[in-house]
Structure formats: structure tokens, C-alpha cells
Design a protein around this motif. Structure first.
Motif, PDB file in Angstrom:
ATOM      1  N   THR A 104       0.818  -1.215   0.000  1.00 19.36           N
ATOM      2  CA  THR A 104       0.000   0.000   0.000  1.00 19.36           C
ATOM      3  C   THR A 104       0.853   1.265   0.000  1.00 19.36           C
ATOM      4  O   THR A 104       0.565   2.209  -0.742  1.00 19.36           O
ATOM      5  CB  THR A 104      -0.952   0.002   1.222  1.00 19.36           C
ATOM      6  OG1 THR A 104      -1.750  -1.182   1.176  1.00 19.36           O
ATOM      7  CG2 THR A 104      -1.849   1.216   1.224  1.00 19.36           C
ATOM      8  N   GLU A 105       1.887   1.311   0.822  1.00 21.81           N
ATOM      9  CA  GLU A 105       2.717   2.524   0.889  1.00 21.81           C
ATOM     10  C   GLU A 105       3.438   2.788  -0.431  1.00 21.81           C
ATOM     11  O   GLU A 105       3.526   3.935  -0.877  1.00 21.81           O
ATOM     12  CB  GLU A 105       3.720   2.427   2.047  1.00 21.81           C
ATOM     13  CG  GLU A 105       3.075   2.548   3.415  1.00 21.81           C
ATOM     14  CD  GLU A 105       2.140   3.755   3.544  1.00 21.81           C
ATOM     15  OE1 GLU A 105       2.561   4.888   3.231  1.00 21.81           O
ATOM     16  OE2 GLU A 105       0.977   3.563   3.954  1.00 21.81           O
ATOM     17  N   GLN A 106       3.956   1.751  -1.065  1.00 22.72           N
ATOM     18  CA  GLN A 106       4.629   1.924  -2.359  1.00 22.72           C
ATOM     19  C   GLN A 106       3.620   2.364  -3.426  1.00 22.72           C
ATOM     20  O   GLN A 106       3.933   3.206  -4.271  1.00 22.72           O
ATOM     21  CB  GLN A 106       5.311   0.619  -2.777  1.00 22.72           C
ATOM     22  CG  GLN A 106       6.487   0.266  -1.894  1.00 22.72           C
ATOM     23  CD  GLN A 106       6.892  -1.180  -2.045  1.00 22.72           C
ATOM     24  OE1 GLN A 106       6.063  -2.055  -2.283  1.00 22.72           O
ATOM     25  NE2 GLN A 106       8.182  -1.437  -1.897  1.00 22.72           N
ATOM     26  N   THR A 107       2.438   1.800  -3.368  1.00 23.03           N
ATOM     27  CA  THR A 107       1.393   2.175  -4.326  1.00 23.03           C
ATOM     28  C   THR A 107       1.025   3.645  -4.149  1.00 23.03           C
ATOM     29  O   THR A 107       0.876   4.374  -5.132  1.00 23.03           O
ATOM     30  CB  THR A 107       0.148   1.282  -4.150  1.00 23.03           C
ATOM     31  OG1 THR A 107       0.542  -0.084  -4.314  1.00 23.03           O
ATOM     32  CG2 THR A 107      -0.934   1.625  -5.154  1.00 23.03           C
ATOM     33  N   LYS A 108       0.912   4.081  -2.906  1.00 19.48           N
ATOM     34  CA  LYS A 108       0.598   5.486  -2.635  1.00 19.48           C
ATOM     35  C   LYS A 108       1.709   6.402  -3.146  1.00 19.48           C
ATOM     36  O   LYS A 108       1.434   7.478  -3.681  1.00 19.48           O
ATOM     37  CB  LYS A 108       0.346   5.714  -1.146  1.00 19.48           C
ATOM     38  CG  LYS A 108      -0.995   5.173  -0.687  1.00 19.48           C
ATOM     39  CD  LYS A 108      -1.211   5.409   0.793  1.00 19.48           C
ATOM     40  CE  LYS A 108      -2.557   4.878   1.242  1.00 19.48           C
ATOM     41  NZ  LYS A 108      -2.808   5.130   2.665  1.00 19.48           N
ATOM     42  N   GLU A 109       2.951   5.991  -3.004  1.00 25.43           N
ATOM     43  CA  GLU A 109       4.083   6.780  -3.518  1.00 25.43           C
ATOM     44  C   GLU A 109       3.996   6.908  -5.035  1.00 25.43           C
ATOM     45  O   GLU A 109       4.174   7.997  -5.587  1.00 25.43           O
ATOM     46  CB  GLU A 109       5.413   6.126  -3.130  1.00 25.43           C
ATOM     47  CG  GLU A 109       5.853   6.405  -1.720  1.00 25.43           C
ATOM     48  CD  GLU A 109       6.251   7.855  -1.509  1.00 25.43           C
ATOM     49  OE1 GLU A 109       6.930   8.452  -2.370  1.00 25.43           O
ATOM     50  OE2 GLU A 109       5.860   8.401  -0.461  1.00 25.43           O
ATOM     51  N   ALA A 110       3.731   5.792  -5.701  1.00 24.79           N
ATOM     52  CA  ALA A 110       3.597   5.820  -7.161  1.00 24.79           C
ATOM     53  C   ALA A 110       2.395   6.688  -7.557  1.00 24.79           C
ATOM     54  O   ALA A 110       2.470   7.452  -8.523  1.00 24.79           O
ATOM     55  CB  ALA A 110       3.436   4.402  -7.707  1.00 24.79           C
ATOM     56  N   PHE A 111       1.316   6.601  -6.787  1.00 23.86           N
ATOM     57  CA  PHE A 111       0.136   7.411  -7.067  1.00 23.86           C
ATOM     58  C   PHE A 111       0.450   8.900  -6.956  1.00 23.86           C
ATOM     59  O   PHE A 111       0.000   9.700  -7.784  1.00 23.86           O
ATOM     60  CB  PHE A 111      -1.012   7.042  -6.122  1.00 23.86           C
ATOM     61  CG  PHE A 111      -2.246   7.864  -6.363  1.00 23.86           C
ATOM     62  CD1 PHE A 111      -3.152   7.501  -7.336  1.00 23.86           C
ATOM     63  CD2 PHE A 111      -2.478   9.019  -5.630  1.00 23.86           C
ATOM     64  CE1 PHE A 111      -4.277   8.279  -7.584  1.00 23.86           C
ATOM     65  CE2 PHE A 111      -3.593   9.797  -5.866  1.00 23.86           C
ATOM     66  CZ  PHE A 111      -4.498   9.426  -6.846  1.00 23.86           C
ATOM     67  N   VAL A 112       1.211   9.276  -5.935  1.00 26.96           N
ATOM     68  CA  VAL A 112       1.569  10.690  -5.748  1.00 26.96           C
ATOM     69  C   VAL A 112       2.310  11.221  -6.970  1.00 26.96           C
ATOM     70  O   VAL A 112       2.012  12.312  -7.470  1.00 26.96           O
ATOM     71  CB  VAL A 112       2.410  10.899  -4.470  1.00 26.96           C
ATOM     72  CG1 VAL A 112       3.043  12.280  -4.439  1.00 26.96           C
ATOM     73  CG2 VAL A 112       1.554  10.700  -3.238  1.00 26.96           C
ATOM     74  N   ILE A 113       3.254  10.453  -7.467  1.00 25.86           N
ATOM     75  CA  ILE A 113       4.016  10.868  -8.642  1.00 25.86           C
ATOM     76  C   ILE A 113       3.075  11.071  -9.827  1.00 25.86           C
ATOM     77  O   ILE A 113       3.115  12.102 -10.505  1.00 25.86           O
ATOM     78  CB  ILE A 113       5.113   9.832  -8.979  1.00 25.86           C
ATOM     79  CG1 ILE A 113       6.150   9.806  -7.862  1.00 25.86           C
ATOM     80  CG2 ILE A 113       5.765  10.135 -10.330  1.00 25.86           C
ATOM     81  CD1 ILE A 113       7.095   8.611  -7.910  1.00 25.86           C
ATOM     82  N   LEU A 114       2.227  10.101 -10.062  1.00 28.68           N
ATOM     83  CA  LEU A 114       1.282  10.182 -11.174  1.00 28.68           C
ATOM     84  C   LEU A 114       0.283  11.330 -10.971  1.00 28.68           C
ATOM     85  O   LEU A 114       0.016  12.101 -11.894  1.00 28.68           O
ATOM     86  CB  LEU A 114       0.543   8.845 -11.322  1.00 28.68           C
ATOM     87  CG  LEU A 114      -0.326   8.669 -12.557  1.00 28.68           C
ATOM     88  CD1 LEU A 114       0.487   8.804 -13.830  1.00 28.68           C
ATOM     89  CD2 LEU A 114      -1.018   7.306 -12.522  1.00 28.68           C
TER      90      LEU A 114
END
Length: 190
Positions: free
Chosen positions: A137-147
Motif C-alpha cells: 500500500t505505501e509503495q502504491t501510494k508513492e507511485a500514485f503521488v508521482i502520477l
């Protein structure tokens, strides 16, 4: 003589939404909304003690409309996150006044990007993305922030007429950023 049609609270909200959509949220007032409803200002002020309350109700309607717009992804889209990103940008192009109302008016419900990412409303989006990229979840949220930062920047520039809309180019850019964000997260996992 038949009684006059009753103006409901929902009708007032719908009219305020249409004012925001056509001319911008800054034009929501008792006069413009009552004109849209073809009535006096009295029904508008009956349902809303202040114009600020009416704007908040119109904002909530706009937010729901925006969410439905984002989630309407075509079957042809190979990746739902890219589809949501492209729809976010399309919304800014097709509904610039509503986009500005949502993201550039000060009415936004969350105070920060972190609050938005952790909001209950975004949970389905984060879950769908997590399923696609196979990260925690945390890595997904990081990728989401970038996008999200990239997509919001693109959409803001387009909503303010500072760039011509080129869907093919935008799609290519979105794919590059999405791929880069995922690769960066995978690299961190090593």
C-alpha cells in the motif's frame, strides 16, 4: 389558478452547479441561481441561509460528478490507472470551470495531498492500482503521488488554456510517467 411549482433544495443545488459549469463558481449567487430557476431569489435563500452554504452544496455535487467522470473508463484502455489519469485531464479540458471550482477555488475538502491519499474516497483507486502493480500500500501510494502530481499539473495547464489538447501526446506522457513511477518503486524494493 394552479399553485406555483415548488423549488426544491435539490433544484437550487442543480442550478448552482449549472452556473458553476457555464460561467464559474465565482458567479454562484442568489440572482444567477434564481435566474437559472426562473424564480425570485426567495426560494434560493429559503433553502440556503448563505451563498457560502450553497457553494459548498454545489461543490459536493461537482465532486460526485467528477468522481463518476473519472471512473468511466473505456474498455479499450489497457490500464485503469492510465484511464483515470486521462479522464482527469479530459475533465479539465471539457469542464474547465468545474475543474477550477474543485481544485483552484479553496473549497477542496482535504487540506493536503497526504489527506487526499489517505481519504476513504480514494481507497478504491489505490486498491485497483495496487492490484495492477503488485506492490504494498505505501509503495502504491508513492507511485500514485508521482502520477497525481503530473496529471494534476497537466490538467491545470489545460484548464487554464495554456496548452493545446493533444490526447495522443498526453497518453504517451502518462505512460512514461506511470512506467517511471512503478520502476522507481520496484528499484526501491530491491
Amino acid at each position: 389558478m394552479p399553485p406555483k411549482a415548488k423549488i426544491t433544495k435539490e433544484m437550487v443545488i442543480d442550478a448552482a452547479f449549472e452556473v458553476a459549469r457555464k460561467t464559474g463558481a465565482e458567479n454562484i449567487n442568489a440572482r444567477t441561481v434564481s435566474k437559472k430557476l426562473n424564480c425570485s431569489t426567495q426560494p434560493v435563500m429559503y433553502h440556503f441561509a448563505t451563498i457560502e452554504e450553497l457553494k459548498k452544496a454545489a461543490y459536493e455535487k461537482t465532486d460526485k460528478y467528477h468522481t463518476q467522470y473519472l471512473m468511466n473508463i473505456s474498455e479499450a484502455q489497457e490500464n485503469s490507472m492510465l484511464g483515470i489519469g486521462l479522464n482527469y485531464i479530459r475533465f479539465a479540458v471539457k469542464e474547465p470551470h468545474l475543474f477550477c471550482f474543485l481544485f483552484q477555488s479553496g473549497f477542496v475538502a482535504e487540506n493536503s495531498l497526504l489527506e487526499m491519499i489517505n481519504s476513504e474516497e480514494l481507497t478504491p483507486v489505490i486498491s485497483a492500482m495496487q492490484e495492477q502493480i503488485h506492490m504494498n500500500t505505501e509503495q502504491t501510494k508513492e507511485a500514485f503521488v508521482i502520477l497525481a502530481m503530473f496529471v494534476h499539473g497537466y490538467a491545470s495547464i489545460l484548464a487554464n488554456n495554456s496548452l493545446a489538447y493533444d490526447e495522443k501526446q498526453i497518453t504517451a506522457h502518462l505512460k512514461q510517467v506511470y512506467t517511471g513511477a512503478i520502476l522507481a518503486m520496484q528499484e526501491e524494493m530491491k
